[in-house]
Design a protein around this motif. Structure first.
Motif, short mmCIF file in Angstrom:
data_model
loop_
_atom_site.label_atom_id
_atom_site.label_comp_id
_atom_site.label_asym_id
_atom_site.label_seq_id
_atom_site.Cartn_x
_atom_site.Cartn_y
_atom_site.Cartn_z
N SER A 1 0.84 -1.20 0.00
CA SER A 1 0.00 0.00 0.00
C SER A 1 0.87 1.25 0.00
O SER A 1 1.98 1.26 0.54
N THR A 2 0.37 2.31 -0.59
CA THR A 2 1.15 3.54 -0.70
C THR A 2 0.50 4.73 -0.01
O THR A 2 1.11 5.79 0.09
N THR A 3 -0.73 4.56 0.51
CA THR A 3 -1.44 5.68 1.14
C THR A 3 -2.09 5.23 2.43
O THR A 3 -2.78 4.20 2.46
N PHE A 4 -1.89 5.99 3.50
CA PHE A 4 -2.57 5.74 4.76
C PHE A 4 -4.03 6.11 4.56
O PHE A 4 -4.36 7.25 4.24
N LYS A 5 -4.93 5.17 4.77
CA LYS A 5 -6.32 5.33 4.37
C LYS A 5 -7.21 5.97 5.42
O LYS A 5 -8.44 5.99 5.27
N ASN A 6 -6.64 6.48 6.51
CA ASN A 6 -7.43 7.18 7.52
C ASN A 6 -7.37 8.68 7.22
O ASN A 6 -6.38 9.35 7.52
N THR A 7 -8.43 9.21 6.63
CA THR A 7 -8.43 10.60 6.16
C THR A 7 -8.24 11.59 7.29
O THR A 7 -7.46 12.55 7.18
N ALA A 8 -8.93 11.37 8.42
CA ALA A 8 -8.86 12.32 9.53
C ALA A 8 -7.45 12.39 10.12
O ALA A 8 -6.91 13.48 10.35
N LEU A 9 -6.85 11.23 10.36
CA LEU A 9 -5.50 11.23 10.93
C LEU A 9 -4.47 11.72 9.91
O LEU A 9 -3.49 12.37 10.28
N ASN A 10 -4.69 11.43 8.65
CA ASN A 10 -3.80 11.96 7.61
C ASN A 10 -3.78 13.48 7.64
O ASN A 10 -2.74 14.11 7.52
N SER A 11 -4.97 14.07 7.79
CA SER A 11 -5.07 15.53 7.84
C SER A 11 -4.36 16.07 9.08
O SER A 11 -3.66 17.09 9.02
N ALA A 12 -4.52 15.38 10.21
CA ALA A 12 -3.86 15.82 11.44
C ALA A 12 -2.35 15.72 11.31
O ALA A 12 -1.62 16.62 11.75
N ILE A 13 -1.86 14.65 10.73
CA ILE A 13 -0.42 14.47 10.54
C ILE A 13 0.14 15.59 9.66
O ILE A 13 1.23 16.10 9.91
N ALA A 14 -0.61 15.98 8.65
CA ALA A 14 -0.16 17.05 7.76
C ALA A 14 0.00 18.37 8.50
O ALA A 14 0.82 19.21 8.12
N ASP A 15 -0.76 18.55 9.59
CA ASP A 15 -0.71 19.80 10.37
C ASP A 15 0.43 19.83 11.39
O ASP A 15 0.66 20.87 12.01
N LEU A 16 1.11 18.72 11.59
CA LEU A 16 2.19 18.69 12.57
C LEU A 16 3.34 19.59 12.14
O LEU A 16 3.67 19.67 10.96
N ARG A 17 3.97 20.24 13.11
CA ARG A 17 5.10 21.12 12.79
C ARG A 17 6.39 20.34 12.63
O ARG A 17 7.14 20.55 11.68
N PHE A 18 6.69 19.43 13.55
CA PHE A 18 7.94 18.67 13.52
C PHE A 18 7.61 17.21 13.21
O PHE A 18 6.97 16.53 14.01
N LYS A 19 8.07 16.71 12.09
CA LYS A 19 7.66 15.38 11.64
C LYS A 19 8.80 14.37 11.57
O LYS A 19 8.58 13.26 11.09
N ASP A 20 10.00 14.73 12.05
CA ASP A 20 11.12 13.83 11.81
C ASP A 20 11.67 13.14 13.06
O ASP A 20 12.53 12.26 12.95
#
Length: 330
Positions: A184-203
């Motif tokens: 699979s190439t995409t995390f299929k949880n739309t709500a959590l995907n959106s939240a992850i995109a809003d994170l400031r520090f991702k590494d």
């Protein structure tokens, strides 16, 4: 498993409410981590990521690292495991991804942990079987994989390959293996995907939580005193938290509540707790200056938090904790 999950929840609820200011820096997620997210089942309600290499190499946590390494060096069981398996968790486990759902309100039975690193499955399992003198460890096949069954029949662990151990609730493990096998190439949880995109520090370290679906279980883990201090916590809907340790310690995130009134109640309770902490420090101006670096704000239905501390700041707070001052026990 339960300790990892509850630690994640505690970090989310206590530290994971942050201010988003453009001058505080940011970091991007690697493509490898994004690919790992795609293997997660779509129905998870929370996800946390830890880059163990970055945490170990950070000067912010050198004292913790030194203490842990000393304990492991002194542990005969650990040394035996290292000699027979070649596994040294201090160096060989590089990244952790933790996910959880909330079936029947039981977090302990709904977790999933993926540990990326370098493993020799044959040597590790030979050691495990050698130690299993009562033959309690079972196994079963799932597709091309062997799932090992510990004493708790609801859980499984598996070597997906020589770089990934997956462990947790048996249905979540199987769902993860399905996605892993299908590439699979995409995390299929739309709500959590959106939240992850809003994170400031991702590494380095981050966590997101769909709190509304898990609030009953989280409240059951909190003391009555904590609930009295923060009655609006039951109305929290979503929590985001991320951390950077490249130079100083930065913690950033956001808590989203069901309405602005409850957000304000939580904001005021948090500010009141901070005021109590400062009062308990008496005339120690340096310690109070550290607490003053914590920035808490409310914006409509969001409560936001940002903290940046140096190693000296952390040492000061740890010293105060050892003295029994400003300790808040949840």
């Amino acid at each position: 498993m339960k300790r990892i999950l509850m630690l994640t929840l505690a970090l989310l609820l206590v530290a994971g409410l942050a201010v988003n200011c453009s001058d505080r820096g940011s970091s991007a997620m690697s493509s490898d981590v994004a690919a790992e997210l795609a293997n997660l089942p779509s129905d998870v309600r929370g996800v946390a990521y830890m880059n163990m290499d970055k945490l170990r190499s950070s000067p912010m946590f050198s004292s913790i690292k030194d203490s842990m390494e000393k304990r492991l060096d002194d542990a005969s069981d650990y040394q035996e495991m290292f000699e027979e398996t070649g596994l040294d968790v201090r160096a060989d486990v590089n990244e952790l991804l933790v996910a959880f759902t909330n079936p029947d309100g039981d977090i302990e039975k709904s977790g999933l942990v993926i540990a990326k690193g370098s493993y020799d499955p044959e040597r590790i399992m030979n050691f495990v079987k050698k130690k299993d003198t009562e033959n309690r460890l079972g196994s079963e096949s799932y597709k091309e994989h062997t799932l090992y069954i510990p004493t708790n029949d609801d859980n499984r662990f598996c070597f997906a390959d020589r770089h990934r151990i997956v462990a947790g609730d048996k249905e979540l493990v199987k769902a993860w293996l399905d996605n892993f096998s299908d590439e699979s190439t995409t995390f299929k949880n739309t709500a959590l995907n959106s939240a992850i995109a809003d994170l400031r520090f991702k590494d380095t370290f981050w966590a997101v939580l769909d709190a509304a679906s898990m609030m009953d279980e989280m409240m059951a883990q909190m003391s009555d005193e904590a609930m009295d201090r923060m009655p609006a916590i039951k109305s929290i809907q979503e929590v985001l938290m991320s951390m950077d340790v490249s130079k100083n310690l930065k913690v950033d995130g956001r808590g989203h509540f069901d309405n602005s009134d409850n957000a304000l109640l939580f904001h005021d309770a948090l500010k009141g707790m901070m005021a109590m902490v400062k009062l308990s420090m008496g005339s120690d101006r340096d310690a109070m200056d550290v607490i003053n670096k914590i920035d808490v704000q409310q914006n409509e239905s969001d409560v936001k938090f940002f903290m940046e501390m140096t190693r000296a700041d952390l040492d000061k707070l740890m010293e105060k904790r050892r003295q029994g001052v400003a300790a808040i026990d949840y």
